[in-house]
Structures are given as C-alpha cells and as structure tokens.
Design an enzyme around this catalytic site. Structure first.
Site, PDB file in Angstrom:
ATOM      1  N   ASP A  27      26.023  -0.002  21.961  1.00  0.00           N
ATOM      2  CA  ASP A  27      25.058   0.792  21.200  1.00  0.00           C
ATOM      3  C   ASP A  27      25.445   2.260  21.155  1.00  0.00           C
ATOM      4  OD1 ASP A  27      22.716   1.431  19.824  1.00  0.00           O
ATOM      5  OD2 ASP A  27      21.504   0.111  21.063  1.00  0.00           O
ATOM      6  N   ASP A  28      25.413   2.836  19.949  1.00  0.00           N
ATOM      7  CA  ASP A  28      25.620   4.280  19.742  1.00  0.00           C
ATOM      8  C   ASP A  28      26.994   4.773  20.201  1.00  0.00           C
ATOM      9  OD1 ASP A  28      23.038   4.258  18.823  1.00  0.00           O
ATOM     10  OD2 ASP A  28      22.287   5.809  20.155  1.00  0.00           O
ATOM     11  N   CYS A  61      20.746   1.073  14.226  1.00  0.00           N
ATOM     12  CA  CYS A  61      21.120  -0.124  14.979  1.00  0.00           C
ATOM     13  C   CYS A  61      20.832  -1.434  14.253  1.00  0.00           C
ATOM     14  CB  CYS A  61      20.397  -0.133  16.327  1.00  0.00           C
ATOM     15  SG  CYS A  61      20.707   1.317  17.351  1.00  0.00           S
ATOM     16  N   HIS A  75      18.685  -6.426  16.930  1.00  0.00           N
ATOM     17  CA  HIS A  75      18.067  -5.117  17.146  1.00  0.00           C
ATOM     18  C   HIS A  75      17.270  -5.060  18.436  1.00  0.00           C
ATOM     19  CE1 HIS A  75      14.855  -1.955  16.524  1.00  0.00           C
ATOM     20  NE2 HIS A  75      15.983  -1.285  16.600  1.00  0.00           N
TER      21      HIS A  75
END
Length: 539
Positions: A87-88, A126, A182
């Site tokens: 994530d990210d 996301c 998600h």
C-alpha cells in the site's frame, strides 16, 4: 546480496539467521465459514477455536470460502503465483536509484528478476487501483474511480472475471492474506462477504490485538488505532516486527507457504502489506537506519507553473486534519517534512523486511523454482512534491509505482526495462506465463515479452483516471498530458496540462499552450481510449 542485521535480537528473522517464533500467535483468533451445502468436517484446531457465544466478538483472520477441490493429474507441473501488494509504495527503493534506502530484499528480488521503471497504475487511490489491476479493466463508470470500485462489481454467479477467479477456475488454490482488494481483510463492510466474488478459497487478515482489520490497518504499537484528528502521523516504537500488523501478515504468509508445499494443486497466493500507508508507524529498528537531519526534501514543492491548483491539486487531507503533528494545520515546515519522510522511509524498510521473510519461506519450502513472484505498489505518493502529502493526483508522483517480477529461469536477470506497462496488463501477463486461457473482455495486454527481452518498447502510452470521470491523463515515453473537465460537461476541458519528461521530469511547468501540435494528438488518443469519454462523445 546480504541484508543488514537488525539491532534487536528478537528480530533476527528479518533478513538473516533462523526464523523465530514469537509469543504472538497469528492464528489465535479467526472465523471459519463454510458453504451451507458443505459436508466437510471442521479440523480439530478450528473446532476448538469457534464457540457459538464467541462468534460475534472473535477477530477475523481467515475466511475459508470453499472446501478443497479435487485436483486432476497434470501432464506438466504448473507455475505457482505469489502476488505481493504494498500500500502507498512509490519507487522509494534503492534498486530504483534512490540511494540510501535500506531495502535489501527488494533489491535482491530485482537483481534476480525484472524491475519495471515505467509501471503506471490506473487510478491514484487504493480501491480503484486494485480493482483495475485485479480485473484487467479501465474504470468504465464513475463508481470505478474511487475506493468503492469493488462495490460496483457483481457479487454472485456471473461475477465478472478477475485474476484470482480465473486462476481458481483453472484449478489453482487461491488465498488472500492482508490487503489485496480495498478492505484490509478483503471483506465488504456491509455484508462481510468477499469484495471480489467467486475469487478466493481463503480470504482474511490476522488482526492480533486490534479489534478489527480496519483498526489494525491504522495500528499503533500499544494496540490502539487511529482517532481522526487526535493521533499522530508517525510512531517510533521500541517493539518487534510482530507488534505491528504487517509482521502478523508475514507470519500468516509463511505458515501458508509451509502448508501449500504439500498440496497437489498449484497456488495463487496474494499477500497484502499495509505500510507505508499512513500513519507512518514502524519499529525503532527501522527508524534507526536513517539520519533525519540528512534526509533531503522534495525539490519541486510548489504547484506547477501554468495550472490552477484548485482544479488539479488538493489540501493533503490524508495527512491533515486526520493526524496530529503539524504545528499549523495545512502547513508542513521543513523539520516536519523531514520527520514525515523519515517515517515513510522507516515503513518502507519495515515492509521490505517482511517481504524478505515471505521470500525466504518460499525458498526454504522448495517453491522458488516453480513460483512467479510479483511485487506491486498500488500507486505512488507525494512526499511534498507540488506541496502535496498524499496520492490523489494525476502527476507522476502518484501514478508511477514499483513493479518487480521474478520468474523461474528468467532471461537476463537484474536487467531493468524502460518499456511502459500498466497495472491492467498484469492479469493477462500472468495468465500467459502460467499458460492459462487469456481473459476475455479486458483492457490490459500481456507484457510477458519484456520478461524475455527487457529492451522491448512496451506500450505506446499509459492511462490515468481520477475525480469521478472529470480527470484523465496519458503518459507516453516523453510526455504526460492531463485533461480536466466538469462533471456536467466532460466534452469541454477546463484545464489541459502537458509536461515534457525529457526536459522536466518533475513536472514543474505546464507547456500545453506552447505546444498545440503535441496536445492535439494526445487529446485525441485519450478521448478515444477512455471509456467514459467515448460514451460522452458517442464513440
């Protein structure tokens, strides 16, 4: 390539030495669900864990969605897939040329596989980004542009094809651990059913001391979770890896690999790590790898010249007011910027160590030579570039993310490719590599040829989607063009941006008005390829 050895003796499992068991048992709390028609008996371990009175309060680790299927004899052993989603994660990795980053496991994977220098996600958020990657489709409706993208997908028989569903239909054992869709546990918040229908044999996330997967997603080391506006954006805690959820996710993946090695069918194992998503919380071991005073700041900290930032940029609402730590809300001083960057870097090194544990388990279980490994970041992240802290833009910092793929017996290992690829292309690429039927009705195309020939050209352009259909971007090897419109009139652009990446790789000056000969064909291509713009124009 040797990794560093952490300072804490209980963290020797990170990058070297013998893997240690921790007092935290990642299997301690979970919920088991079987189809109503199933006559499969519960294993003793499961039966002992589930008591009717405890169902409502138990913490979800794993949902088993179907009994094991019979796996027919294969004339040729099929490759497994290990898909690791982070994530990210922007390309803030040593092997991507960011010197000083402590990422030895990702560096080693890149040295053994293929690093993609120009991989672009479809949407800088996301849910929608992951939905496009897993379905191989561009956003085709407004609801597919945001974090609710999975809610727009069918949820029962006739569900749209997805990457794990196709593999499952072809006899693979499909498992999701951590954040792959998600929701961190892969389950819809309203129905507690999988966000991706008919895709998984097992889906869930270890939550440890945190009450829910969502609480664990914003975890602090003392077992608390984010309270918007009251909890800090960073935490440096003198704890071990398993005192944050990503350590538990790695535990679950390691244990699952030990189980899968004895099964007859091939597997598709998806492992989703949380960090470096905000809050930037990581064990002190990883903060100690960086000298905060030596951390450089973004060189392009102002909006690009020639744009209206109220149209194309935002107020970094992911950071403020959701977290404390800024002396003045909405203003990030240089010292605060260094602290935030320090936290992000520490989180990247922390998740790199967890990835290393999973990859080492793959090797220890004799699975490396029969498994395709993919590490993919779901989008980039502004660390002060253009004055932004977060994603949610159509700039390079938000749309470019790392992609590293290792296949057994890859040609020219360690060679990077500059060919443009998109996240929608991963689905057909993996089906080609595993010799499965090509999915129908998708927008992606296979880039398997870049795994044999890294000097290939890749795609002519990648597309970006944002703002519920009001904003779209196209990235060619040289230029990025972004088109903004209003929701009521998508036919009429209100802002056009053009950046020349040969002369201005940080996208500091919008040159659209000076180069109509470049703008015109790129706009035409964008309007021809974007589904919403096609319908608006009647194409």
């Amino acid at each position: 390539m040797a990794g560093y050895l952490p300072e804490r003796s209980d963290d020797r499992h990170l990058l070297g030495g013998k893997r240690q068991r921790n007092s935290v048992d990642s299997r301690s709390n979970f919920l088991l669900i079987l189809p109503l028609s199933s006559n499969v008996s519960l294993p003793v371990m499961f039966a002992q864990k589930i008591r009717r009175a405890d169902i409502a309060s138990c913490v979800l680790l794993l949902v088993v969605l179907s009994p094991s299927r019979t796996f027919g004899q294969e004339t040729e052993k099929r490759l497994n897939v290990l898909l690791i989603c982070v994530d990210d994660l922007r390309p803030q990795i040593n092997c991507y040329g960011v010197s000083g980053m402590a990422t030895p496991n990702l560096d080693l994977l890149a040295a053994e596989g293929r690093r993609f220098e120009h991989q672009y996600v479809q949407v800088p958020t996301c849910g929608a980004s992951r939905c496009s990657m897993l379905t191989g489709r561009y956003p085709h409706a407004e609801g597919a542009y945001d974090n609710d993208a999975f809610l727009a997908l069918p949820t029962s028989n006739g569900a749209d094809v997805s990457m794990p569903r196709l593999f499952r239909d072809q006899g693979y054992r499909t498992i999701s651990i951590g954040k792959i869709t998600h929701r961190p546990d892969g389950l819809r918040d309203d129905t507690h059913t999988p966000e991706l229908a008919e895709a998984w044999d097992e889906v869930g996330m270890p939550t440890g001391r945190w009450r829910t997967a969502w609480d664990a997603f914003f975890a602090y080391a003392d077992g608390s979770t984010r309270v918007p506006g009251k909890t800090p954006a960073t935490e440096r805690a003198d704890v071990g890896d398993r005192d944050y959820p990503d350590g538990l996710i790695a535990d679950a993946a390691v244990e699952k690999l030990e189980e899968l090695k004895g099964r007859p069918e091939p597997f598709f194992l998806a492992v989703g790590f949380i960090k470096p998503h905000l809050p930037f919380n990581a064990p002190a071991t990883y903060w100690a790898l960086y000298d905060e005073q030596q951390i450089s700041l973004a060189s392009n900290r102002c909006p690009p010249l020639g744009v209206d930032p109220t149209i194309s940029l935002h107020r970094s609402s992911e950071l403020t007011p959701r977290y404390t730590g800024l002396a003045t809300a909405g203003v990030v001083t240089d010292a605060e910027a260094r602290r935030l960057r320090h936290g992000y870097y520490a989180c990247v090194s922390y998740v790199d160590a967890q990835i290393g544990r999973v990859l080492r388990a793959l090797d220890e279980n004799g699975l490396t030579d029969e498994t395709i490994v993919v590490v993919w970041g779901d989008h980039g992240w502004h660390l002060g570039e253009h004055g932004i802290w977060g994603k949610h833009t159509l700039h390079e910092a938000a749309l470019r993310s790392p992609l590293i793929i290792r296949t057994p017996h890859i040609t020219l290992p360690g060679e990077a490719t500059n060919g443009i690829v998109e996240s929608v292309d991963l689905f057909p690429t993996l089906t080609e590599l595993c010799r499965l039927p090509r999915p129908e009705g998708i927008d992606g195309s296979s880039f398997a040829s870049l795994l044999t020939n890294p000097s290939g050209t890749g795609k002519s352009a990648a597309l970006g989607f944002w703002a519920n259909g009001r904003a779209h971007s196209i990235r060619t090897p040289r230029h990025r063009l972004t088109r903004w419109s209003t929701a009521k009139d998508r036919d009429r652009p209100i802002q056009i941006e053009l950046y020349d990446h040969q002369l201005d790789p940080e996208e500091t000056v919008n040159i659209a008005s000076d180069h109509p000969e470049v703008v015109r064909p790129l706009l035409e291509q964008l309007e021809r390829r974007v589904p919403l713009l096609q319908r608006q124009s009647g194409g």
